[in-house]
Design an enzyme around this catalytic site. Structure first.
Site, PDB file in Angstrom:
ATOM      1  N   SER A  22       0.844  -1.190   0.000  1.00  0.00           N
ATOM      2  CA  SER A  22       0.000   0.000   0.000  1.00  0.00           C
ATOM      3  C   SER A  22       0.878   1.238   0.000  1.00  0.00           C
ATOM      4  CB  SER A  22      -0.917   0.011   1.224  1.00  0.00           C
ATOM      5  OG  SER A  22      -0.158   0.172   2.414  1.00  0.00           O
ATOM      6  N   ASP A  23       0.307   2.363  -0.404  1.00  0.00           N
ATOM      7  CA  ASP A  23       1.043   3.617  -0.326  1.00  0.00           C
ATOM      8  C   ASP A  23       1.000   4.154   1.102  1.00  0.00           C
ATOM      9  OD1 ASP A  23       2.506   5.840  -1.060  1.00  0.00           O
ATOM     10  OD2 ASP A  23       1.234   6.355  -2.762  1.00  0.00           O
ATOM     11  N   TYR A  24       1.730   5.202   1.339  1.00  0.00           N
ATOM     12  CA  TYR A  24       1.948   5.809   2.656  1.00  0.00           C
ATOM     13  C   TYR A  24       0.619   6.092   3.378  1.00  0.00           C
ATOM     14  CZ  TYR A  24       4.667   8.930   5.806  1.00  0.00           C
ATOM     15  OH  TYR A  24       5.294   9.530   6.869  1.00  0.00           O
TER      16      TYR A  24
END
Length: 726
Positions: free
Chosen positions: A256-258
């Site tokens: 997942s992204d940040y």
């Protein structure tokens, strides 16, 4: 492995969680992360830690505390450079030089791997069509073919192989593509907002670039933290399980992204940590970046019997397989003494800057300059080391940056320099990101009036004016969406005042996005777009100014005449009431009443020295049914000088299609090297003619196809037709 050890492998944190001595580079929102169920020393990977000694120190401490001695993964936001920085991706994609891109990927990999980095988030493969969005600088642009070719070349260079199952050697790294999917279609160009797309658009425009990189063997895929068609990307079963895992057979790591999984709660999709964790893991996410949704949520779900633990085991296996592919179990201290010399980078980066710089406009009074020209060099971009773009500035060694002013001095050219105006937008410099970099230059205490007066004074006695203009690097990149894409008022005023002197004026444009130049373009005799050109940009620009090198880049993204035209792209769908030269004065046609339909500079545009003398003739077109390839052979001639350019092949809307397709579609490019005569063979795979209809069905129709061959989407030189059997 215990449950906590398994879940720990699925969690990624920044270095500060392991101790203040490791520091943090802020690339997202400040978070209050509370690790309830998993010890920090059980987590599987670290984001954005730099320096081989520092990485080794953390790895040593981690392994001492680890029961199973499973090494940490070190991942880094190395987008288009590390200590040494290349031009931004939006520029590089316009080179249409796959061999160059592969070499750049290999150099980036070698520099990162030598520093102990294992995974790089280099490949943003989001198709972008709205320059209000600041992150267009990280993308290969608006075109499907360009994005796919760029991604495949970089994956090969970074990972060093084309096999999905091959291990990665010591001089290469694992690549991660992002942001899956359609992050570049955010509404109104505003960062972090949703995208609403038809299935037709998603399948034909936005997904192919990512899937081409998967086919090339990329090891990781990062999900976008945005919503597409009502569903957050990180929990979209169709995108992750059906398309990516099943149809594309991707068996690598999905990260997942940040803070993306925590934002499922903020956006109202998930009620709490447990719901978010279950949805993401079930959809196919393996690693939770900078959130504790997996760390805390998965533990509770298992204790409640609310989740199938085989899903956790599958995710852990993929993470461990990645570590194994990198050879970490044999050597947790991956790295080596980098023998890449400065000369290698200098040659590669200067070539990249030349091949990606775009000559937007040129007249006889413009470029190239005579060696004995007396130049007034104006504008702060010419003397600033901060011309690397946002992501290129994070790890860069600014002492290595070759500015335009320094390059002119080293070449002993006749010039006088004046700053002319202030470089930074005060609102942007005051932000948190700006505080990390603005200190690299001394504060300017002069007023705008004083700076302009100095510029006018030196220009009055010069033969020609070279004016650097554009946006400072903090005005593009992540979290830099804008509604005003015009040059700053101080720049516009100075342009008009300098033009009034009656001297030939050359504009050098530094930017991370397309700008609106409609009002100022007439004041220039030449406009050279250098984007953010990288560490050796100044030297490359000097060579182009004096004709020692030929700017030969093409626009990977259209430059609109006004913000009102956005989104604008070359491959729009046709209308039943098209605007033509014959009906331009009629009302009921598809047009604006206050502006041309066309952009100021179209996709694929880019002049070269001597381009006006180029002719192109299609000599043969064949279809090879065995190899499923169409081969177009052309004779390209320059009557005067050797040319460096990019030949482009566009497919016209085929009449036999079952749906309406774009009026034109780029299917192939060929870089022409410095010669007067070129015999060019361009192979087009039959798959380039395929498409999905509005129900998601795949089509590859037989029939007659027409190809347009030219130097941009608006500069067609020749045509070819071929019949493909049904």
């Amino acid at each position: 492995m215990t449950l906590a050890e398994k879940i720990g492998q699925l969690v990624q944190l920044t270095p500060g969680f392991f101790g203040s001595e490791y520091g943090d580079v802020i690339t997202g929102p400040e978070l209050n992360i509370d690790m309830e169920s998993v010890d920090v020393w059980q987590t599987g990977s670290v984001l954005n830690l730099s320096g081989k000694a520092t990485l080794d120190k953390l790895q040593t401490t981690y392994l001492e505390k680890s029961r199973l001695k499973i090494p940490l993964l070190f991942m880094n936001d190395m987008i288009y450079g590390y200590k040494n920085v290349f031009p931004i991706p939006l520029a590089l994609a316009g080179s249409h030089d796959n061999q160059l891109l592969e070499s750049i990927g290999a150099f980036l990999a070698q520099e990162a791997a030598a520093d102990g980095v294992h995974v790089v988030f280099t490949l943003m493969l989001d198709v972008v069509r709205d320059p209000r969005w600041g992150r267009v600088m990280e993308s290969p642009g608006e075109d499907v073919h360009t994005v796919a070719a760029y991604g495949q070349a970089l994956v090969t260079g970074l990972q060093g192989n084309l096999s999905r199952d091959a291990k990665i050697d010591m001089r290469h790294v694992a690549a991660c593509i992002k942001h899956y999917a359609a992050y570049g279609a955010v509404e109104a160009g505003r960062e972090y907002t949703a995208a609403d797309l038809s299935q037709f658009s998603l399948l034909n425009t936005y997904l192919p670039g990512y899937l081409a990189a998967v086919e090339a063997g990329v090891k990781l895929v990062m999900t976008a933290f945005t919503v597409v068609n009502g569903m957050p990307d990180s929990v979209d079963n169709w995108l992750l399980s059906e398309v990516l895992r099943k149809q594309a057979a991707f068996n690598g790591v999905v990260i997942s992204d940040y803070n993306a999984l925590n934002e499922l709660i903020t956006m109202g999709y998930s009620a709490d940590d447990l719901a978010a964790a279950k949805a993401a893991l079930t959809a196919g996410v393996d690693v939770d970046m900078m959130a504790t949704i997996f760390a805390n949520g998965l533990t509770k779900l298992v204790h409640q019997g609310a989740i199938d633990t085989t899903l956790i085991d599958q995710a852990v296996l993929r993470v461990l397989s990645l570590k194994n592919d990198l050879g970490l179990f044999e050597n947790p201290y991956r790295g080596f003494d980098n023998t890449a010399n400065e000369e290698e980078f200098t040659q590669l980066s200067q070539r990249a800057a030349v091949e990606s710089s775009v000559l937007l406009k040129n007249t006889t009074a413009g470029l190239p300059l005579a060696e004995d020209s007396k130049i007034a060099l104006v504008g702060p971009f010419a003397a600033s080391p901060l011309t690397l773009g946002l992501w290129g500035s994070i790890n860069a060694d600014f002492s290595k940056v070759k500015t335009l002013k320094a390059a002119l001095e080293n070449g002993h050219h006749q010039f006088t320099y004046a700053k002319g105006y202030k470089m930074y937008d005060a609102h942007v410099v005051g932000t948190e990101m700006g505080g990390q970099f603005a200190k690299a230059e001394a504060e300017d205490l002069q007023t705008e009036a004083e700076l302009a007066a100095e510029a006018l004074a030196i220009a009055a006695s010069a033969d020609k004016i070279v004016l650097t203009i554009g946006e400072d690097f903090l005005q593009s990149g992540e979290a830099a969406s804008k509604t005003n894409l015009h040059l700053a008022p101080a720049q516009v005023t100075l342009i008009k005042e300098l033009h009034a002197l009656g001297k030939p004026m050359i504009g050098i444009i530094y930017s991370g996005r397309p700008l609106i130049l409609t009002d100022v373009e007439p004041y220039f005799d030449a406009l050279l777009l250098v984007w953010f050109p990288g560490t050796n940009g100044g030297t490359a620009i000097t060579d182009m100014l004096f004709g020692k090198a030929t700017p030969s880049g093409k626009l990977a993204m259209s430059w609109p005449r006004s913000v009102g035209q956005i989104p604008i792209h070359y491959d729009s769908l046709p209308t039943g009431r098209p605007l033509t030269v014959h009906n331009a004065n009629e009302r009921f046609v598809s047009k604006y009443i206050d502006s041309p339909n066309t952009p100021l500079y179209p996709f694929g545009h880019g002049l070269t020295y001597g381009q006006d003398n180029i002719t192109c003739e299609v000599t043969q077109v064949t279809y090879d049914q065995v190899s499923a390839t169409i081969l177009i052979q052309c004779a390209v001639t320059s009557e005067t000088i050797a040319i460096e350019d990019v030949l482009q092949v566009y497919l016209q809307q085929p009449k036999q299609a079952t749906v309406v397709l774009p009026t034109q579609k780029l299917v192939a490019t060929k870089r022409l090297k410095q010669q007067k005569q070129h015999d060019v063979s361009i192979a087009i795979p039959l798959s380039a003619l395929a498409y999905y209809d509005n129900q998601g069905s795949y089509h590859l129709d037989g029939g007659t196809y027409t190809f347009n061959v030219g130097l941009s989407s608006a500069n067609i030189l020749a045509h070819a037709t071929v019949n493909v059997p049904k």
